[in-house]
Scaffold this active site. Sequence first.
Site, PDB file in Angstrom:
ATOM      1  N   CYS A 183       0.837  -1.201   0.000  1.00  0.00           N
ATOM      2  CA  CYS A 183       0.000   0.000   0.000  1.00  0.00           C
ATOM      3  C   CYS A 183       0.876   1.256   0.000  1.00  0.00           C
ATOM      4  O   CYS A 183       2.009   1.249   0.466  1.00  0.00           O
ATOM      5  CB  CYS A 183      -0.955   0.043   1.177  1.00  0.00           C
ATOM      6  SG  CYS A 183      -1.992  -1.412   1.358  1.00  0.00           S
ATOM      7  N   ARG A 204       5.057  -0.361  -5.006  1.00  0.00           N
ATOM      8  CA  ARG A 204       4.810  -1.080  -3.759  1.00  0.00           C
ATOM      9  C   ARG A 204       3.797  -2.215  -3.942  1.00  0.00           C
ATOM     10  O   ARG A 204       3.678  -3.089  -3.100  1.00  0.00           O
ATOM     11  CB  ARG A 204       4.316  -0.106  -2.688  1.00  0.00           C
ATOM     12  CG  ARG A 204       5.347   0.924  -2.305  1.00  0.00           C
ATOM     13  CD  ARG A 204       4.777   1.951  -1.351  1.00  0.00           C
ATOM     14  NE  ARG A 204       4.516   1.392  -0.037  1.00  0.00           N
ATOM     15  CZ  ARG A 204       5.369   1.407   0.981  1.00  0.00           C
ATOM     16  NH1 ARG A 204       6.577   1.922   0.809  1.00  0.00           N
ATOM     17  NH2 ARG A 204       5.049   0.898   2.154  1.00  0.00           N
ATOM     18  N   TRP A 237      -3.476  -2.521  -1.320  1.00  0.00           N
ATOM     19  CA  TRP A 237      -3.217  -3.929  -1.608  1.00  0.00           C
ATOM     20  C   TRP A 237      -4.170  -4.712  -0.717  1.00  0.00           C
ATOM     21  O   TRP A 237      -4.069  -4.663   0.499  1.00  0.00           O
ATOM     22  CB  TRP A 237      -1.767  -4.266  -1.303  1.00  0.00           C
ATOM     23  CG  TRP A 237      -1.302  -5.607  -1.785  1.00  0.00           C
ATOM     24  CD1 TRP A 237      -0.832  -5.910  -3.032  1.00  0.00           C
ATOM     25  CD2 TRP A 237      -1.217  -6.815  -1.028  1.00  0.00           C
ATOM     26  NE1 TRP A 237      -0.467  -7.237  -3.090  1.00  0.00           N
ATOM     27  CE2 TRP A 237      -0.689  -7.815  -1.878  1.00  0.00           C
ATOM     28  CE3 TRP A 237      -1.536  -7.162   0.295  1.00  0.00           C
ATOM     29  CZ2 TRP A 237      -0.481  -9.125  -1.452  1.00  0.00           C
ATOM     30  CZ3 TRP A 237      -1.330  -8.468   0.711  1.00  0.00           C
ATOM     31  CH2 TRP A 237      -0.810  -9.426  -0.164  1.00  0.00           C
ATOM     32  N   ASN A 273      -2.671   2.040   6.169  1.00  0.00           N
ATOM     33  CA  ASN A 273      -1.795   0.899   5.901  1.00  0.00           C
ATOM     34  C   ASN A 273      -1.738   0.056   7.159  1.00  0.00           C
ATOM     35  O   ASN A 273      -1.588   0.603   8.261  1.00  0.00           O
ATOM     36  CB  ASN A 273      -0.380   1.340   5.532  1.00  0.00           C
ATOM     37  CG  ASN A 273      -0.272   1.806   4.101  1.00  0.00           C
ATOM     38  OD1 ASN A 273      -1.251   1.841   3.363  1.00  0.00           O
ATOM     39  ND2 ASN A 273       0.927   2.177   3.698  1.00  0.00           N
ATOM     40  N   GLY A 274      -1.802  -1.265   7.016  1.00  0.00           N
ATOM     41  CA  GLY A 274      -1.717  -2.144   8.173  1.00  0.00           C
ATOM     42  C   GLY A 274      -2.954  -3.006   8.318  1.00  0.00           C
ATOM     43  O   GLY A 274      -3.781  -3.112   7.398  1.00  0.00           O
ATOM     44  N   GLU A 288      17.966 -17.914  -4.658  1.00  0.00           N
ATOM     45  CA  GLU A 288      17.584 -16.575  -5.104  1.00  0.00           C
ATOM     46  C   GLU A 288      17.252 -16.575  -6.585  1.00  0.00           C
ATOM     47  O   GLU A 288      16.312 -15.902  -7.023  1.00  0.00           O
ATOM     48  CB  GLU A 288      18.716 -15.586  -4.798  1.00  0.00           C
ATOM     49  CG  GLU A 288      18.539 -14.182  -5.389  1.00  0.00           C
ATOM     50  CD  GLU A 288      17.320 -13.442  -4.850  1.00  0.00           C
ATOM     51  OE1 GLU A 288      16.966 -12.391  -5.435  1.00  0.00           O
ATOM     52  OE2 GLU A 288      16.706 -13.893  -3.858  1.00  0.00           O
ATOM     53  N   LYS A 343      13.650 -15.346  -8.124  1.00  0.00           N
ATOM     54  CA  LYS A 343      13.502 -14.276  -9.116  1.00  0.00           C
ATOM     55  C   LYS A 343      12.636 -14.735 -10.282  1.00  0.00           C
ATOM     56  O   LYS A 343      11.767 -14.003 -10.747  1.00  0.00           O
ATOM     57  CB  LYS A 343      14.877 -13.850  -9.646  1.00  0.00           C
ATOM     58  CG  LYS A 343      15.617 -12.883  -8.777  1.00  0.00           C
ATOM     59  CD  LYS A 343      14.904 -11.546  -8.716  1.00  0.00           C
ATOM     60  CE  LYS A 343      15.018 -10.917  -7.363  1.00  0.00           C
ATOM     61  NZ  LYS A 343      14.493 -11.588  -6.225  1.00  0.00           N
ATOM     62  N   GLU A 366       8.948 -15.161  -9.177  1.00  0.00           N
ATOM     63  CA  GLU A 366       8.338 -13.886  -8.792  1.00  0.00           C
ATOM     64  C   GLU A 366       7.758 -13.142  -9.991  1.00  0.00           C
ATOM     65  O   GLU A 366       6.657 -12.588  -9.909  1.00  0.00           O
ATOM     66  CB  GLU A 366       9.387 -12.970  -8.135  1.00  0.00           C
ATOM     67  CG  GLU A 366       9.572 -13.147  -6.658  1.00  0.00           C
ATOM     68  CD  GLU A 366      10.559 -12.129  -6.108  1.00  0.00           C
ATOM     69  OE1 GLU A 366      10.234 -11.500  -5.096  1.00  0.00           O
ATOM     70  OE2 GLU A 366      11.647 -11.963  -6.686  1.00  0.00           O
ATOM     71  N   HIS A 389      18.242 -38.336  -4.817  1.00  0.00           N
ATOM     72  CA  HIS A 389      17.477 -38.791  -3.661  1.00  0.00           C
ATOM     73  C   HIS A 389      15.985 -38.487  -3.796  1.00  0.00           C
ATOM     74  O   HIS A 389      15.272 -38.451  -2.793  1.00  0.00           O
ATOM     75  CB  HIS A 389      18.036 -38.164  -2.380  1.00  0.00           C
ATOM     76  CG  HIS A 389      19.427 -38.600  -2.074  1.00  0.00           C
ATOM     77  ND1 HIS A 389      19.740 -39.883  -1.654  1.00  0.00           N
ATOM     78  CD2 HIS A 389      20.616 -37.945  -2.157  1.00  0.00           C
ATOM     79  CE1 HIS A 389      21.043 -39.992  -1.478  1.00  0.00           C
ATOM     80  NE2 HIS A 389      21.606 -38.820  -1.771  1.00  0.00           N
ATOM     81  N   LYS A 442       6.281  -4.476  -2.608  1.00  0.00           N
ATOM     82  CA  LYS A 442       7.697  -4.242  -2.351  1.00  0.00           C
ATOM     83  C   LYS A 442       8.033  -4.333  -0.871  1.00  0.00           C
ATOM     84  O   LYS A 442       8.972  -5.003  -0.469  1.00  0.00           O
ATOM     85  CB  LYS A 442       8.095  -2.859  -2.890  1.00  0.00           C
ATOM     86  CG  LYS A 442       9.583  -2.546  -2.748  1.00  0.00           C
ATOM     87  CD  LYS A 442      10.429  -3.447  -3.608  1.00  0.00           C
ATOM     88  CE  LYS A 442      11.889  -3.081  -3.564  1.00  0.00           C
ATOM     89  NZ  LYS A 442      12.712  -4.043  -4.317  1.00  0.00           N
TER      90      LYS A 442
END
Length: 606
Positions: free
Chosen positions: A2, A27, A75, A99-100, A479, A483, A486, A502, A601
């Site tokens: 947000c 964001r 969001w 926000n929150g 990572e 990426k 995402e 295995h 973000k």
Amino acid sequence: MCGIIGFAGHKPAQDILLDGLQRLEYRGYDSAGIAFFKDNGNHVSIRKTAGKVNDLRAICDDENSSVTGIGHTRWATHGGVTNANAHPHKYGDVTLLHNGIIENYHELIEKYGLKGKLKSDTDTEVAAAVISKNYSGDPKAAIRAAVKELKGSFAFCILFKGHPGEVYAVRNVSPLVAAHTDGEGSFIASDLTAFIEFSNKYFVVPEYHILTLKDEGITLEDLEGNVVEPEYLTVDWDVSTAQKDGYPHYMIKEIHEQPRALADTINPRVKDLLPNFEDDNIPDSLFEGVHDITVIACGTAMYAGNVGRTLIQNKFGIPVTVAIASEFRYERPTIDDKTLVIVVSQSGETIDTLEALRLAKKYTERTLAIVNVKGSTIARESGYALYTHAGPEIAVASTKAYSVQVAAMYLVGCKLGLVTGRASESEIREFISGLKNVPSMIEEVLKLEDKVSAQASRMVNAEDAFFIGRGLDYTLSMEGALKLKEISYIHAEAYAAGELKHGTISLITEGTPVIAIATQQSVYSKVVSNIREVKARGAYVILISKDKEITDGTVCDVHISIPDVRDELSVFESVVVLQILAYYTSVGKGNDPDQPRNLAKSVTVE
């Protein structure tokens, strides 16, 4: 998550609010809205819609003369993506954005008899109603009464009927920053990128303090009504740094910014080829007597911590545990006063990491934050802070922030090695000499962009992709897989190459892309054997190694040769290749790599 912006000043607010929201789009959000005092009178008008900021612009009045207002990009958490659930929300004489998450909103609905009276499905409208129920003409009294009843995290910007020209704000956990300029007026936002074009000086709003914004200035008070002098910070980048500068997306721009970001992070902390944290005010005593380390982080920051763990354990023999912040909070910590706790966060506001830090501080005073944002909550609440000078990172998928976090972990590791006597000065000088050369080596890797991007055509139609490696290459592969999934939405997983036999090799089918990383000489031949195993089962193998050429062409389908550096430093080069591959795969699929679906973000809700 947000975005928030508020303005009280001398100029029309609408464009300032909309432009600020546009800069906060990175964001992650699904709806947008603004509220303002219509014609600068007592009536508050709202414009909001599900969709993007450009959709919001389309329903705004070009002749809007209001000089005071608030804006939000949402969001979705409580309630779906609808016009009604978009912020701001109005209840009675209060218009509010948030926000929150308000955790006790159900109880508040019962206490204040709100059932059947709310227009949305959000916890935010409940907060507006609680403040409105406590409002009898004094905004600050209403805020003080309301926040005592709210459980959870919140950053509120509020307009009150009867107080045109004023914006009020209060927060708990969720971040807010503010600034004032004589030429324009007063600003508040969730991120200073929203108003950086107007001021490079700002302050972080303290928790449970009430902010009053007017055109002539900002007043900050605690909940007892005592005036508090804010502590202003100066940002060391300008608005142009947060623009695309001719690149098609922020992500590829930020990939290319890594040499500079790494140089800015490493060079000021090296003196006589030894790590030096004097300018960070981090004393050697922080590292004296440390017998183990716990790294706490989420997502990409956690994967940077994993690379740091591998280096520190293998090179200096110090035990390191990497904890997922959201899990650490609900487990019994195995730390004590000889444990160094390192918390890693790009924004410095990641809620799970912040709460994990607060728990860790009950067991040890040795806490060090590796963060990118000066004055952020995690930086302020940690014993010490080491800032990664990456500048603003706008794309949701982190690139340069990861690289500088790894560099910071390496510098901390070197300092620990020296202070604890586990490494000599000559050993550290040799290592740091190579570390200082990393930016120039990445410049060389960036020249491989065309060769790497050509592989995207092979990736775009894949349903699955696998990343394999050993040692540091395995930690890096986590990572790389993150990426790709995402921003391309391709299912991707990282596996320790030796574990394939295995069980997981059963997932390899004809044509499955496997990105193999083989830069660690001590296990190189082992990784090649593992590559042959997947190749024999029909995998399409992209090999990243330091070989100038592969003499046996049956090992892989494509070979990406990176510059030959010492093994511990190859992660910086390899990750750039993986970032470029993920970026062009995303673009090839027609996605927006800067704003992937469902992601934000800065994650400031639990």
